[in-house]
Write a protein that holds these residues in place. Structure first.
Motif, PDB file in Angstrom:
ATOM      1  N   SER A  25      16.169 -19.711  -4.722  1.00 51.32           N
ATOM      2  CA  SER A  25      17.100 -18.727  -5.244  1.00 51.32           C
ATOM      3  C   SER A  25      16.843 -18.519  -6.853  1.00 51.32           C
ATOM      4  O   SER A  25      16.508 -19.596  -7.582  1.00 51.32           O
ATOM      5  CB  SER A  25      18.539 -19.182  -4.923  1.00 51.32           C
ATOM      6  OG  SER A  25      19.028 -20.235  -5.647  1.00 51.32           O
ATOM      7  N   VAL A  26      17.250 -17.425  -7.398  1.00 50.93           N
ATOM      8  CA  VAL A  26      16.970 -17.328  -8.767  1.00 50.93           C
ATOM      9  C   VAL A  26      18.270 -16.532  -9.327  1.00 50.93           C
ATOM     10  O   VAL A  26      18.852 -15.881  -8.492  1.00 50.93           O
ATOM     11  CB  VAL A  26      15.694 -16.318  -8.989  1.00 50.93           C
ATOM     12  CG1 VAL A  26      14.413 -17.154  -8.397  1.00 50.93           C
ATOM     13  CG2 VAL A  26      15.692 -14.925  -8.427  1.00 50.93           C
ATOM     14  N   SER A  27      18.239 -16.588 -10.587  1.00 51.61           N
ATOM     15  CA  SER A  27      19.326 -15.798 -11.188  1.00 51.61           C
ATOM     16  C   SER A  27      19.000 -15.376 -12.442  1.00 51.61           C
ATOM     17  O   SER A  27      18.054 -16.165 -13.175  1.00 51.61           O
ATOM     18  CB  SER A  27      20.829 -16.494 -11.364  1.00 51.61           C
ATOM     19  OG  SER A  27      20.731 -17.545 -12.091  1.00 51.61           O
ATOM     20  N   GLN A  75      16.801 -29.023  -6.470  1.00 51.81           N
ATOM     21  CA  GLN A  75      16.983 -29.011  -7.678  1.00 51.81           C
ATOM     22  C   GLN A  75      17.246 -27.562  -8.454  1.00 51.81           C
ATOM     23  O   GLN A  75      16.268 -26.800  -8.075  1.00 51.81           O
ATOM     24  CB  GLN A  75      15.781 -29.743  -8.077  1.00 51.81           C
ATOM     25  CG  GLN A  75      15.671 -30.058  -9.710  1.00 51.81           C
ATOM     26  CD  GLN A  75      16.763 -30.888 -10.434  1.00 51.81           C
ATOM     27  OE1 GLN A  75      16.811 -32.162  -9.637  1.00 51.81           O
ATOM     28  NE2 GLN A  75      17.562 -30.680 -11.271  1.00 51.81           N
ATOM     29  N   THR A  76      17.981 -27.617  -9.294  1.00 52.52           N
ATOM     30  CA  THR A  76      18.216 -26.278 -10.303  1.00 52.52           C
ATOM     31  C   THR A  76      17.640 -26.706 -11.578  1.00 52.52           C
ATOM     32  O   THR A  76      18.159 -27.538 -12.239  1.00 52.52           O
ATOM     33  CB  THR A  76      19.626 -25.964 -10.275  1.00 52.52           C
ATOM     34  OG1 THR A  76      20.081 -25.755  -8.846  1.00 52.52           O
ATOM     35  CG2 THR A  76      19.580 -24.551 -10.974  1.00 52.52           C
ATOM     36  N   PHE A  77      16.922 -25.797 -12.025  1.00 51.67           N
ATOM     37  CA  PHE A  77      16.543 -25.718 -13.463  1.00 51.67           C
ATOM     38  C   PHE A  77      16.931 -24.462 -14.259  1.00 51.67           C
ATOM     39  O   PHE A  77      16.993 -23.282 -13.743  1.00 51.67           O
ATOM     40  CB  PHE A  77      15.082 -25.698 -13.655  1.00 51.67           C
ATOM     41  CG  PHE A  77      14.435 -26.887 -13.238  1.00 51.67           C
ATOM     42  CD1 PHE A  77      14.197 -27.943 -13.987  1.00 51.67           C
ATOM     43  CD2 PHE A  77      13.991 -27.114 -11.929  1.00 51.67           C
ATOM     44  CE1 PHE A  77      13.579 -29.226 -13.436  1.00 51.67           C
ATOM     45  CE2 PHE A  77      13.189 -28.118 -11.244  1.00 51.67           C
ATOM     46  CZ  PHE A  77      13.310 -29.186 -12.174  1.00 51.67           C
ATOM     47  N   GLY A  78      17.414 -24.489 -15.370  1.00 57.02           N
ATOM     48  CA  GLY A  78      17.997 -23.396 -16.213  1.00 57.02           C
ATOM     49  C   GLY A  78      18.053 -23.798 -17.604  1.00 57.02           C
ATOM     50  O   GLY A  78      16.928 -24.414 -18.082  1.00 57.02           O
ATOM     51  N   TYR A  79      18.659 -23.083 -18.470  1.00 58.57           N
ATOM     52  CA  TYR A  79      18.665 -23.332 -19.713  1.00 58.57           C
ATOM     53  C   TYR A  79      20.006 -23.254 -20.511  1.00 58.57           C
ATOM     54  O   TYR A  79      20.623 -22.191 -20.114  1.00 58.57           O
ATOM     55  CB  TYR A  79      17.663 -22.235 -20.402  1.00 58.57           C
ATOM     56  CG  TYR A  79      17.743 -22.447 -22.080  1.00 58.57           C
ATOM     57  CD1 TYR A  79      16.772 -23.148 -22.572  1.00 58.57           C
ATOM     58  CD2 TYR A  79      18.665 -21.487 -22.824  1.00 58.57           C
ATOM     59  CE1 TYR A  79      16.658 -23.125 -23.868  1.00 58.57           C
ATOM     60  CE2 TYR A  79      18.124 -21.630 -24.114  1.00 58.57           C
ATOM     61  CZ  TYR A  79      17.403 -22.195 -24.713  1.00 58.57           C
ATOM     62  OH  TYR A  79      17.314 -22.370 -26.238  1.00 58.57           O
ATOM     63  N   ILE A  95      16.399 -21.208 -11.847  1.00 54.08           N
ATOM     64  CA  ILE A  95      15.880 -21.118 -10.498  1.00 54.08           C
ATOM     65  C   ILE A  95      16.423 -22.660  -9.558  1.00 54.08           C
ATOM     66  O   ILE A  95      16.371 -23.473 -10.212  1.00 54.08           O
ATOM     67  CB  ILE A  95      14.304 -21.199 -10.713  1.00 54.08           C
ATOM     68  CG1 ILE A  95      13.776 -22.515 -11.415  1.00 54.08           C
ATOM     69  CG2 ILE A  95      13.714 -19.851 -11.177  1.00 54.08           C
ATOM     70  CD1 ILE A  95      12.177 -22.601 -11.192  1.00 54.08           C
ATOM     71  N   THR A  96      16.592 -22.369  -8.396  1.00 47.57           N
ATOM     72  CA  THR A  96      16.660 -23.418  -7.632  1.00 47.57           C
ATOM     73  C   THR A  96      15.659 -23.493  -6.579  1.00 47.57           C
ATOM     74  O   THR A  96      15.170 -22.680  -6.036  1.00 47.57           O
ATOM     75  CB  THR A  96      17.679 -23.445  -6.746  1.00 47.57           C
ATOM     76  OG1 THR A  96      19.082 -23.102  -7.665  1.00 47.57           O
ATOM     77  CG2 THR A  96      18.380 -24.277  -5.813  1.00 47.57           C
ATOM     78  N   LEU A  97      15.239 -25.016  -6.624  1.00 49.18           N
ATOM     79  CA  LEU A  97      13.823 -25.354  -5.915  1.00 49.18           C
ATOM     80  C   LEU A  97      14.291 -26.378  -4.575  1.00 49.18           C
ATOM     81  O   LEU A  97      15.116 -27.171  -5.098  1.00 49.18           O
ATOM     82  CB  LEU A  97      12.890 -26.091  -6.722  1.00 49.18           C
ATOM     83  CG  LEU A  97      12.478 -25.346  -7.925  1.00 49.18           C
ATOM     84  CD1 LEU A  97      11.500 -26.361  -8.503  1.00 49.18           C
ATOM     85  CD2 LEU A  97      11.737 -24.076  -7.630  1.00 49.18           C
ATOM     86  N   LEU A  98      13.637 -25.970  -3.505  1.00 44.32           N
ATOM     87  CA  LEU A  98      13.579 -27.037  -2.602  1.00 44.32           C
ATOM     88  C   LEU A  98      12.267 -27.968  -2.684  1.00 44.32           C
ATOM     89  O   LEU A  98      11.329 -27.100  -2.414  1.00 44.32           O
ATOM     90  CB  LEU A  98      13.833 -26.389  -1.123  1.00 44.32           C
ATOM     91  CG  LEU A  98      13.744 -27.303   0.077  1.00 44.32           C
ATOM     92  CD1 LEU A  98      14.792 -28.489   0.205  1.00 44.32           C
ATOM     93  CD2 LEU A  98      13.668 -26.694   1.454  1.00 44.32           C
TER      94      LEU A  98
END
Length: 370
Positions: A25-27, A75-79, A95-98
């Motif tokens: 998923s993304v935002s 795991q989610t990566f953002g800023y 972004i959320t990664l599996l």
């Protein structure tokens, strides 16, 4: 993921475990869409990417961890300004990664999915992302069969129905269900990654411009066919190795060729005896893009002839002519870039304007990977 599947399929066939990170998923302004993937394989070899380089180092370590303990992770990566020096996306998105281990013992269906994609056979890979169902559990869905399980017969049945419904469009994204596949519950998140066969690009007129358009079409992931009635021009040596070259009258070839809502048709003959019969047929059938090369005078004459052939204004409005965006292109390669730019803009609803002249998100939220 499609571009790295040959390497992943090879590792899987050789029994080499690898850690696979997939964007689920993304935002906001995320650099890659759902389905983008990166893998860490034997001897720490890395293939693929999940961002513009912002988080790949951290994902590498995560992939090594899941290989070591066999446990999938989300795991989610953002800023954020408060955490500006932490690992994250400098573009401001999220972004959320599996991240999960893949091997013949951990995922029994991966090899069949890779083989189907390589053979241009539609398939959807469904993977549990979160919830009471086993994270990383996988189910492969074809039009006529399934393989694997997500943990319960009810969930398998619901996901199978949704996967087949979205397979024709190549729809990729998260779906939510109850533990037994209940539609109105959302305890279980499942990522459906659809691999429809590559869209087709049909290029008519085997001229230098066609060779350039074929190259960029191949680069963009289209299955490209070039057709021309003149055998002296329609020779495979003038085109990239992966491009099919057909000697036939363009309208006769199109008449026996299936097109769909993803097909791109580029008419570069700018000769009425070729392009009028061809466009008359093309504008009456499904296609994502129908473009024709020629001057404005040629366009006016072409439209007049098509009207005389019985095409109404609604069908004529589908014709992109003169073909391409106004980039000031001169060489065949530059013209090919302008054509590709118009195709991409039409596909995603882009304006074609310079980004410096626009505002808002560069990557619109909710964009799907097709």
């Amino acid at each position: 993921m499609r571009e790295i599947l040959p390497a992943l399929g090879r590792w899987y066939a050789e029994g080499e475990p690898f850690g696979l990170a997939t964007v689920v998923s993304v935002s906001r302004s995320a650099p890659r869409g759902p389905g983008a993937a990166m893998a860490v394989g034997p001897d720490d070899e890395v293939v693929g990417s999940v961002s513009g380089g912002c988080v790949e180092g951290a994902v590498f370590e995560l992939a090594k961890e899941v290989l070591a303990d066999g446990e999938a992770r989300l795991q989610t990566f953002g800023y954020s300004d408060e955490d500006a020096f932490a690992v994250g996306l400098t573009c401001g998105g999220e972004i959320t990664l599996l991240v999960r281990p893949v091997s013949p013992s951990a995922d029994t269906v991966f090899g069949a999915v890779a083989d189907s994609v390589a053979g241009h056979r539609p398939v959807t890979a469904a993977t549990v992302v979160d919830g009471p169902a086993p994270r990383g559990a996988a189910l492969a869905v074809w039009t006529d069969r399934v393989s694997g399980s997500l943990g319960s017969p009810g969930l398998d049945a619901a996901v199978t129905a949704d996967a087949r419904g979205g397979l024709a469009q190549g729809a990729t994204g998260l779906r939510h269900y109850g533990p037994q596949g209940q539609r109105r519950e959302d305890e279980v998140s499942v990522f459906l990654h659809s691999f429809a066969p590559p869209p087709r690009m049909l290029v008519f007129g085997a001229i230098d411009y066609a060779a350039a358009v074929a190259r960029i079409g191949d680069f963009l992931g289209y299955r490209v066919t070039v057709c021309d009635a003149r055998p002296v021009f329609a020779t495979p040596k003038r085109f990239p190795g992966g491009v099919e070259v057909v000697v036939d009258w363009p309208h006769r070839y199109l008449d026996r060729t299936e097109t769909d809502a993803r097909t791109v048709i580029c008419v570069l003959t700018h000769d009425p005896k070729f392009d009028v019969p061809l466009l008359e047929l093309a504008l009456r059938r499904p296609a994502a893009y129908i473009g024709a090369m020629g001057s404005r005078r040629t366009h006016d004459d072409r439209v007049k002839r098509l009207r005389e052939a019985g095409l109404d204004e609604q069908r004529l409005a589908r014709l992109r002519s003169p073909v391409g965006l106004d980039l000031g292109a001169r060489t065949p390669e530059e013209v090919a870039v302008s054509v590709a730019a118009e195709i991409v803009a039409l596909r995603w609803g882009g304006s074609g304007a310079p980004l410096t002249a626009t505002a808002g998100a560069i990557h619109p939220a909710g964009a799907a990977t097709i």
